[in-house]
Structure formats: structure tokens, C-alpha cells
Design a protein around this motif. Sequence first.
Motif, PDB file in Angstrom:
ATOM      1  N   LEU A 276      -4.817  -3.402   4.573  1.00  0.00           N
ATOM      2  CA  LEU A 276      -4.301  -2.498   5.592  1.00  0.00           C
ATOM      3  C   LEU A 276      -3.766  -1.216   4.967  1.00  0.00           C
ATOM      4  O   LEU A 276      -3.110  -1.236   3.924  1.00  0.00           O
ATOM      5  CB  LEU A 276      -3.172  -3.171   6.373  1.00  0.00           C
ATOM      6  CG  LEU A 276      -3.585  -4.286   7.330  1.00  0.00           C
ATOM      7  CD1 LEU A 276      -2.361  -4.919   7.957  1.00  0.00           C
ATOM      8  CD2 LEU A 276      -4.507  -3.741   8.421  1.00  0.00           C
ATOM      9  N   ARG A 277      -4.055  -0.099   5.612  1.00  0.00           N
ATOM     10  CA  ARG A 277      -3.510   1.189   5.213  1.00  0.00           C
ATOM     11  C   ARG A 277      -2.812   1.823   6.407  1.00  0.00           C
ATOM     12  O   ARG A 277      -3.085   1.468   7.561  1.00  0.00           O
ATOM     13  CB  ARG A 277      -4.612   2.105   4.678  1.00  0.00           C
ATOM     14  CG  ARG A 277      -5.224   1.596   3.374  1.00  0.00           C
ATOM     15  CD  ARG A 277      -6.220   2.586   2.806  1.00  0.00           C
ATOM     16  NE  ARG A 277      -6.761   2.134   1.534  1.00  0.00           N
ATOM     17  CZ  ARG A 277      -6.205   2.371   0.355  1.00  0.00           C
ATOM     18  NH1 ARG A 277      -5.077   3.070   0.288  1.00  0.00           N
ATOM     19  NH2 ARG A 277      -6.744   1.925  -0.761  1.00  0.00           N
ATOM     20  N   ALA A 278      -1.901   2.758   6.109  1.00  0.00           N
ATOM     21  CA  ALA A 278      -1.084   3.323   7.170  1.00  0.00           C
ATOM     22  C   ALA A 278      -1.116   4.842   7.105  1.00  0.00           C
ATOM     23  O   ALA A 278      -1.211   5.433   6.035  1.00  0.00           O
ATOM     24  CB  ALA A 278       0.361   2.840   7.046  1.00  0.00           C
TER      25      ALA A 278
ATOM     26  N   TRP B 206      -1.426   1.851   1.009  1.00  0.00           N
ATOM     27  CA  TRP B 206      -1.589   0.447   1.368  1.00  0.00           C
ATOM     28  C   TRP B 206      -0.224  -0.206   1.542  1.00  0.00           C
ATOM     29  O   TRP B 206       0.789   0.250   1.025  1.00  0.00           O
ATOM     30  CB  TRP B 206      -2.439  -0.298   0.352  1.00  0.00           C
ATOM     31  CG  TRP B 206      -1.942  -0.299  -1.067  1.00  0.00           C
ATOM     32  CD1 TRP B 206      -2.137   0.671  -1.993  1.00  0.00           C
ATOM     33  CD2 TRP B 206      -1.207  -1.331  -1.726  1.00  0.00           C
ATOM     34  NE1 TRP B 206      -1.566   0.312  -3.187  1.00  0.00           N
ATOM     35  CE2 TRP B 206      -0.991  -0.918  -3.058  1.00  0.00           C
ATOM     36  CE3 TRP B 206      -0.711  -2.572  -1.336  1.00  0.00           C
ATOM     37  CZ2 TRP B 206      -0.294  -1.689  -3.979  1.00  0.00           C
ATOM     38  CZ3 TRP B 206      -0.029  -3.355  -2.257  1.00  0.00           C
ATOM     39  CH2 TRP B 206       0.181  -2.912  -3.557  1.00  0.00           C
ATOM     40  N   ILE B 207      -0.204  -1.287   2.301  1.00  0.00           N
ATOM     41  CA  ILE B 207       1.030  -1.967   2.649  1.00  0.00           C
ATOM     42  C   ILE B 207       1.163  -3.234   1.813  1.00  0.00           C
ATOM     43  O   ILE B 207       0.237  -4.048   1.731  1.00  0.00           O
ATOM     44  CB  ILE B 207       1.050  -2.328   4.150  1.00  0.00           C
ATOM     45  CG1 ILE B 207       0.903  -1.057   4.992  1.00  0.00           C
ATOM     46  CG2 ILE B 207       2.332  -3.051   4.514  1.00  0.00           C
ATOM     47  CD1 ILE B 207       0.817  -1.329   6.481  1.00  0.00           C
TER      48      ILE B 207
ATOM     49  N   ARG C   8       1.477   4.378  11.552  1.00  0.00           N
ATOM     50  CA  ARG C   8       0.336   4.055  12.417  1.00  0.00           C
ATOM     51  C   ARG C   8      -0.771   3.472  11.543  1.00  0.00           C
ATOM     52  O   ARG C   8      -1.236   4.112  10.604  1.00  0.00           O
ATOM     53  CB  ARG C   8      -0.151   5.306  13.151  1.00  0.00           C
ATOM     54  CG  ARG C   8      -1.340   5.071  14.076  1.00  0.00           C
ATOM     55  CD  ARG C   8      -1.508   6.240  15.039  1.00  0.00           C
ATOM     56  NE  ARG C   8      -1.586   7.510  14.350  1.00  0.00           N
ATOM     57  CZ  ARG C   8      -2.736   8.057  13.932  1.00  0.00           C
ATOM     58  NH1 ARG C   8      -3.883   7.424  14.142  1.00  0.00           N
ATOM     59  NH2 ARG C   8      -2.741   9.222  13.326  1.00  0.00           N
ATOM     60  N   LEU C   9      -1.202   2.255  11.825  1.00  0.00           N
ATOM     61  CA  LEU C   9      -2.212   1.598  11.014  1.00  0.00           C
ATOM     62  C   LEU C   9      -3.550   2.294  11.172  1.00  0.00           C
ATOM     63  O   LEU C   9      -3.937   2.707  12.267  1.00  0.00           O
ATOM     64  CB  LEU C   9      -2.346   0.130  11.400  1.00  0.00           C
ATOM     65  CG  LEU C   9      -1.143  -0.770  11.110  1.00  0.00           C
ATOM     66  CD1 LEU C   9      -1.502  -2.221  11.392  1.00  0.00           C
ATOM     67  CD2 LEU C   9      -0.664  -0.614   9.683  1.00  0.00           C
ATOM     68  N   ASP C  10      -4.255   2.417  10.057  1.00  0.00           N
ATOM     69  CA  ASP C  10      -5.562   3.067  10.057  1.00  0.00           C
ATOM     70  C   ASP C  10      -6.632   2.047  10.443  1.00  0.00           C
ATOM     71  O   ASP C  10      -7.488   1.670   9.661  1.00  0.00           O
ATOM     72  CB  ASP C  10      -5.848   3.652   8.666  1.00  0.00           C
ATOM     73  CG  ASP C  10      -7.073   4.546   8.670  1.00  0.00           C
ATOM     74  OD1 ASP C  10      -7.510   4.931   9.767  1.00  0.00           O
ATOM     75  OD2 ASP C  10      -7.584   4.843   7.576  1.00  0.00           O
ATOM     76  N   THR C  11      -6.565   1.571  11.682  1.00  0.00           N
ATOM     77  CA  THR C  11      -7.500   0.583  12.226  1.00  0.00           C
ATOM     78  C   THR C  11      -7.954   1.072  13.598  1.00  0.00           C
ATOM     79  O   THR C  11      -7.349   1.981  14.185  1.00  0.00           O
ATOM     80  CB  THR C  11      -6.826  -0.796  12.371  1.00  0.00           C
ATOM     81  OG1 THR C  11      -5.699  -0.669  13.247  1.00  0.00           O
ATOM     82  CG2 THR C  11      -6.348  -1.305  11.010  1.00  0.00           C
TER      83      THR C  11
ATOM     84  N   GLN D 260       2.235 -10.803  12.478  1.00  0.00           N
ATOM     85  CA  GLN D 260       1.158  -9.883  12.821  1.00  0.00           C
ATOM     86  C   GLN D 260      -0.223 -10.426  12.463  1.00  0.00           C
ATOM     87  O   GLN D 260      -1.235  -9.798  12.773  1.00  0.00           O
ATOM     88  CB  GLN D 260       1.365  -8.544  12.091  1.00  0.00           C
ATOM     89  CG  GLN D 260       2.660  -7.846  12.431  1.00  0.00           C
ATOM     90  CD  GLN D 260       2.736  -7.436  13.881  1.00  0.00           C
ATOM     91  OE1 GLN D 260       1.731  -7.022  14.473  1.00  0.00           O
ATOM     92  NE2 GLN D 260       3.916  -7.563  14.483  1.00  0.00           N
TER      93      GLN D 260
ATOM     94  N   TRP E 184      -1.178 -10.851   9.311  1.00  0.00           N
ATOM     95  CA  TRP E 184      -1.598 -10.233   8.059  1.00  0.00           C
ATOM     96  C   TRP E 184      -1.584 -11.276   6.955  1.00  0.00           C
ATOM     97  O   TRP E 184      -0.641 -12.068   6.830  1.00  0.00           O
ATOM     98  CB  TRP E 184      -0.666  -9.080   7.677  1.00  0.00           C
ATOM     99  CG  TRP E 184      -0.626  -7.981   8.706  1.00  0.00           C
ATOM    100  CD1 TRP E 184      -1.473  -7.825   9.771  1.00  0.00           C
ATOM    101  CD2 TRP E 184       0.319  -6.916   8.770  1.00  0.00           C
ATOM    102  NE1 TRP E 184      -1.130  -6.713  10.495  1.00  0.00           N
ATOM    103  CE2 TRP E 184      -0.031  -6.122   9.902  1.00  0.00           C
ATOM    104  CE3 TRP E 184       1.404  -6.537   8.000  1.00  0.00           C
ATOM    105  CZ2 TRP E 184       0.700  -4.997  10.268  1.00  0.00           C
ATOM    106  CZ3 TRP E 184       2.129  -5.406   8.357  1.00  0.00           C
ATOM    107  CH2 TRP E 184       1.773  -4.646   9.479  1.00  0.00           C
TER     108      TRP E 184
END
Length: 809
Positions: free
Chosen positions: A533-535, A552-553, A595-598, A630, A632
Amino acid sequence: MNALLAILRIAWRDARRHAARTATVVTLVALPVMLIVAGGALNDAVAEPHDALATRLMGRAALLARGGTAQELGARVDEALAGLAASTVQLAGGEESLSCGATTLTAKFVVLDAAEDLAGLAGGMVELIDGALPAGPGGVALSVWLADTLDRQLGDTVTLRDGETRVVGIVRDPGLLALPLIVRVVGAGADAAESYGLPWILVDVAERDIEAAASGLRSAGLAVTDRRDVTMIDDGFETTVVFGVGTFATFLATLILGATFAVHMPRRRAALALLEAQGAAPSALVTAEILTALALALLGTLLGTALGLALSHAVHPSLAEWTGRLPSAIVVPWPLIAGALLLACVALAVVVAIPTWRVVRSGALRGRLTTAAPRSAPARLAGACLGGGAAGVAWASTSTHGAAPPVAILGATLWMGGMLLAVPAVLDVLGRRAADWPLAWRLVARDSARMRDRHAPVIAAVTASMTIIALLVVLARTLEVSMHLATDGAPLAADQIVLEGPSAAALAGQLRKRDDHLASSALLAAAADGHVLRALVSDTSAPNAPLGPAPWIAIGGSETLIALGAEASDTTALGAALVAFRAPRQVASDHIAIRLDTPSAPTFTARVIPAAPILHGPALLARPDFAAAQGWLPTPPPDTSLTPWLVRFSTPVSRQLADELGARATRTSTTVTSHLDSAPAHLQFDGLLFGVGLATALCVIVLATALSSSEARRDAATLHSIGADPTTLTALRTARAAYLALLGGLLAIPAATVPFLALLTLVDIPVDITIPWSRIALAVLGLPLLSALGSRALAAWSPTPLVARSSHH
């Protein structure tokens, strides 16, 4: 035709008579060809074919799907493939800790439902070397690297996290030979695979149903890899780079060859005059010179091809150890050889045809024998090229028009060509203004101005080589400084150590026992739908306006927070779901929007604490319970094969501790990084580039000086006859080398300016230019000194006879 053949025979006789010069020409052609052939052959041997890459990543399947837990993934795939004739195989992968005696390592693993999967749809992902794949939970297959490191053989036992098990097979990943790998089988349909990390499913469908299956899987929220997207990639980037480097080497060799033929032209002019006096047509003379040059280019290409293939075969046995991949057999790169031959022919034809045609057109052959130098390139052409090049780059740097990139390239090329064309004019100006210089330098300046066509190619070669190296070094330093500024300091704090490799977890466990240990933590990334996941970081007042790149998270608690640089008082920030270690400079508040890059792009709020993240580390931390809520899953960070560990101490890391850990980690291919190792990385890279540039320019200077001195025997004899002693003649030779090197280095500074601006325009890097003036000064001043020393040493090793000795004396 008969006249041309006669002239060719005379030309070949001259080439054989001057064997040293002919050998020099052939060698200068052969070296770039050798570089192109060896580079192309070795690149083809180590490059992984795209079909082999697809097989290693997804076996024989047409599609690979990731996302969610094992149960969620299976249900989504079944729903997406309803109505299609498809076969699937579910696997899982992650990390496994295993030990043997006192050695504990971490390895990647693949978990199967049944051993037959690797012989069916998953075939090719892992290669069986010895023994058999485990038939059930009671056995394990180790990679060759793991077996050798742990000294395990078939039938021996190792201890995994769930107990002791027996080694039943030896395997390897054909693309990553040094990868520590474990293969396990949990039994068909077993839920045990749920605890082994991220699951994925291989899908095989008929070709006509691939699009429908991929669309259905993506609609179900899964990340899908299509085999066709992997196998159809054909960028040829590596081949282009090899040929580009060879072209640059050919360009430098061409400049040296230009100096060689310019030095040879006075003597050759007399021979051409004799041939013309015998009735040879000027066009036939030029044609004969070109054909002779093409013959030498062919000889050089054949020699370079033989040397390149011999070098590639000599290096081939070591490729597996160097690259960690099984190389294919050496294949003759015929397209590259053809391209190298074309380059060599064009280069030699140009450096021979231009001076010969200029001599023929000037009338120097008609009615007299002369050694006067032909007229140099007009300064007006050089000025036009410089003006046009600067104007083109200036326009491209401020324009958004689609033609800006090609105009920038054209402008840089014109500028570089103008600088090289201006060299004769510079020599002429310096020759006329050298009246007050010391004797040796005055004679050298006037000799260089008088014989511009002999010395201009030498200075052009030095200028070109130093210009290219200066461009690379300035760009490397600019990017390094920009990266340093982007992290607000050193890549690692003085009290941090990053461990990465098979024994990272074990070494981190040992460091926990130290009194000065503050915290240690695995750097685990959060993954969903099969991807890390990236934000997108935004200000809370404008959540849709991103302020920086997508970090990245990580997943972790207070131990991770402290290891990453936070103070103990900042652990209260873990009351928030997400913690940001550093707010972007534009954000002044204590909270920022994440805000998640999804595709769904959910938005969260993160608490900001004043701790700068490490280079390539996470900028965001999620609590484990929040990540689990979530959906994850923990996984290794991006661009890493195994999870790294971060250890923080109460005092700065000493060189003794870093060396101690490095010695203990070397045997297991584990890296230990501290601020002591990461700080001077750019200095090593810059030093390598400058070393290559200085060595290239030094070879050009020494070779050209030797050629010039061999053709200047008559001048040396004249000086000796009027009372000049050998010391003065050696000083002249040394001053000539230093003069050419100094002038070439000084011209490289303005020559590199406009091409560098064009490069920044092409790559669109929003950074300030950082110029390493100390290294440039070292090159400009050190090159003449090295050239002078090399020329003096060459003169001592091969002195030039001043006068012919008679047997009557």
C-alpha cells in the motif's frame, strides 16, 4: 580500373612499410568493436528471456491473481471464473525462519497444496536439483544456497518454526540462484497456508477466454498479471546501452584516428604528389585512400570480434556467481557486429576522405611537393554551430511544445560540434599570443598553431571525453545532493543500523542483549490486493491536493516507532490509527490527510511526529490492530527480497561495531548498513567516473604525443643542430603533452554546459544544479601533470634519434 588497382597496391605497400601506424589504426578500431561484441554477447547471456521470466513468476499459467486472505482470494476467483473452463492452483509465499545448530536464517518460502503442482500449472517456478519435492508436511526442500550455507544434505534435518523436519529435496530459483528458498507442502485444501503470508492463485484458461477471465478477476478487486503482458515486452534497452557505449568509444577512437592521419598527412602528401605526377586522377587517389581505410576497418572489426568473443567466453563461467542467474550460452551478436563494422567503416572513411580531399582540392599536389598544412575549418561555421546550439537549447528549456526534446538534442549536438570545430581557431589565437611565454611553451603553442590539423583532433578527443565524463559526474552529484535534501539529512541517523539478509533477524536478536540497545524492529509493509500500500499525503484543508510522492505504509508498534527515530515520549502518538514521521514542508498542522493510492482511494487521518524517516524507509506507520481491521497483511517492503531489521542504539554506531557485525554477516550474505557506510556512496561513484575519464584522456594524449613526436624527427634534428640539448627536446615533448591536455580540459568546461542543460530539459528534473568544482579542478590541473609525466616516461623508454649516425665516424 587498372590505375586504381595500381594505386591500391602502392597504398597497401605503404601500410605494410609503416607497420606500427597500421597496427595502431587496426587496434583503435578493434577496441570499440571488442567492447560492443563482448558487451552484447554477455548481455544476451545474462538477460532473462521474457518467456522465462513469466514462467518463473507464474509457471505455465495464463493469469496470476492476488488479493486478500487465502479464503477470500479463493472465493473471489471462483466467482469471477464462473462459467469459464479454468483450472487453478493456489500457492502462498512469505518468510520462514529455520535453524541448524547455532545458525538461524530467514528464507523465502513457497507453500503448495500438493507436490504435483510444481510439475503442472506451477511448473518452472522452482527447479528441482536433487531428491524430490515434499509429499506432505513432514518434509522440506531447500535451495542450493541454503543447503550449502547450513551444510545440509538429503536426509538431514532442520528446525522450522513449527518443529523439526527432514530435507527431502534440493531446489533453486533459476533466476535468483542466491535466493534462500524453502518449498513446503501443507496438504490439499489445508487451512495452514493461511498463516504463511500472501496467497496467490494461478489461473489457466483457453486463449479465447483470457480477456474475459482477466476482466472478471479485476472486477472482483484482485490484482491480475497477464502472461502476455510479460512475454510481449521487448524494449531492447540493454542492447541500446551497449551499442551506445560502443558508439561513444568509437567516437573517441575516431578522434584519435583523425590525429593519427593528420600526423601522417605531410608524408602522405608527398607520396600523393608523386602519384599525381605519374598521371593518377585526384578522384582515384581519394578512392584508393578510402578503400584502404575500409580494409583496415574490416581487419579491425574482425580482430575486435575475435577478441570480444574470446573475452565473453572467458568471463562466461563467472557470470552465475556475479549475477546470481544461470546464464545462457554465448551467442554471436551478428546485428551488433554489423553495426560495429558500419561504425568503423564510416569513422575511418571520414577521417581519411576529408583530409585527403582537402589536400587534393587545395592544389597542393599540382606542380610541387609541399608540407604546408591545409586550411582549417572556418571559424564562422564553428560560431554558427555554437549560436544555433545555444539558441535551440534555450528555446527547448522554456517551451512546452512537443518538438522541444528533439530540438534540445539537436542543440546540444550543434554546440558540441561547434566547440570541436573551434579548436583550430583557439590554437591559432594562442599561437599568436604566446610571445611572452616560456621558451618550451612558446614553441609548443606556435607549433600547435602552425600544424592545427595535427593537434586539433587530439584536443578535440580530450575535450569530448572529458565533456561526457563531466556531464555524468555533475548529473550524479546533482541527483545525490537532491536525494540528500529530500531526506532532510543523512540516509541513516548516527545511532541506527539496518540489517538485511538471511541472518538479519538473528543478528537483531543478538543486538537486543546489548545494554545500549534502544529498540529493534522488523520493517514490515502493509499489503492489500496483492500489492504494498502507498499513500498520497495531503493537507487536511485540501485533501484532494497531493503534496508529495506516495510513500509506503509500515505496520508496527512502539518498538518500531522508536527504532525509526521517534523519542519515547512520541509513543503516545500510537493512539492514532496512522502515524506520519514527518509532515511535508507545506503542512504546518499536527495532522495530515492520508489517501490510499488505490481505486477506492479511502482517506484517513495521521498524527504527525517530528522524526525524519530513514532513506527508502516508511514515512507512515499503522498500528497492527488497525491494519488487521482494514484487512492489510504484513509483507516485506518494496524492492526487498527479505524483511530488513532496524536497530537503534543509545549512542552513535562506532566503526568497531559496524565492522564486527559486517564480519559476522558476510558468510550468510547479509548486509549491515550504518551512517558510516551510506555517506560516501556518491564519492565512490564520482571517483569511478572521473577515473575512467582521466584514463581515457590520458591515453589519447600520450598516444597522440608519441605519434606527433615520431613524425617530428626532422624538427628535432633541426633543433639539435642549432645547439638544443636533449633536455630541451624532452622538455618540449613534455610541454606539448601538458599543453594539449590543459587546453582540452579547459574547453571541456564550456563544452559540457549546454549539453547538461539539454539533459535537464529532457529528463525534467526539478533540482538545482550541483557542480563538483573540486573534482573538475582536479581533472583540469591533474590531467596535464599526468600527461606530462606519461610523455616524459615514454620519451625515456623510447628516445627519438636526433641525427643519423654514419659508419665513417
